[in-house]
Design an enzyme around this catalytic site. Sequence first.
Site, PDB file in Angstrom:
ATOM      1  N   HIS A   1      48.186 -69.620   3.925  1.00  0.00           N
ATOM      2  CA  HIS A   1      48.055 -70.971   4.483  1.00  0.00           C
ATOM      3  C   HIS A   1      46.983 -70.956   5.558  1.00  0.00           C
ATOM      4  O   HIS A   1      46.918 -70.048   6.380  1.00  0.00           O
ATOM      5  CB  HIS A   1      49.385 -71.473   5.060  1.00  0.00           C
ATOM      6  CG  HIS A   1      50.061 -70.500   5.979  1.00  0.00           C
ATOM      7  ND1 HIS A   1      50.767 -69.407   5.512  1.00  0.00           N
ATOM      8  CD2 HIS A   1      50.122 -70.437   7.334  1.00  0.00           C
ATOM      9  CE1 HIS A   1      51.234 -68.721   6.539  1.00  0.00           C
ATOM     10  NE2 HIS A   1      50.853 -69.321   7.661  1.00  0.00           N
TER      11      HIS A   1
ATOM     12  N   ASP B   1      52.637 -79.004  10.100  1.00  0.00           N
ATOM     13  CA  ASP B   1      53.444 -77.864  10.545  1.00  0.00           C
ATOM     14  C   ASP B   1      54.707 -78.388  11.225  1.00  0.00           C
ATOM     15  O   ASP B   1      54.656 -79.344  12.007  1.00  0.00           O
ATOM     16  CB  ASP B   1      52.634 -76.995  11.514  1.00  0.00           C
ATOM     17  CG  ASP B   1      53.251 -75.626  11.709  1.00  0.00           C
ATOM     18  OD1 ASP B   1      52.665 -74.628  11.247  1.00  0.00           O
ATOM     19  OD2 ASP B   1      54.336 -75.546  12.331  1.00  0.00           O
TER      20      ASP B   1
END
Length: 116
Positions: free
Chosen positions: A101, A31
Amino acid sequence: MGVDCLFCRIVAGEIPATIVRETPTTLAFRDIDPKAPTHILVIPKEHYVDVATLAQGTPELAGEVLQTAALVAEEEGLTVDGFRLMFNTGPYGGQEVFHVHAHLLGGAPLGPMLCR
Ligand code: AMP
Ligand code: ZN
């Protein structure tokens, strides 16, 4: 590809990402704005809007996303102390990128699941 979808563009290699695992059908990458010492996103390469659409439409692929997440958790050393795996879904779920996700979070105690 989803119309102008950020994560489809990462799959296509048009936007850089730090990829930690790739399978024929899934991708795991760090991320860009980590919320924990380890924060990895796991996606199907194919575009699905959210986990409900994926799980109902193609449950085998949903299973492959979970399998990749489990392998990455192991590779990142998260399995002994534990980790959190979550799918934000829709506006109330806080979803901002509409390509499904899984957030894989770990590396420190994560606290309660929700702040009130
Ligand atoms: P969500 O709010 O569940 O839709 O989560 C979207 C996540 O995508 C956030 O945690 C963002 O930090 C992350 N993100 C946004 N852009 C990128 C990017 N280019 N590469 C990696 N992660 C990203
Ligand atoms: Zn997409």
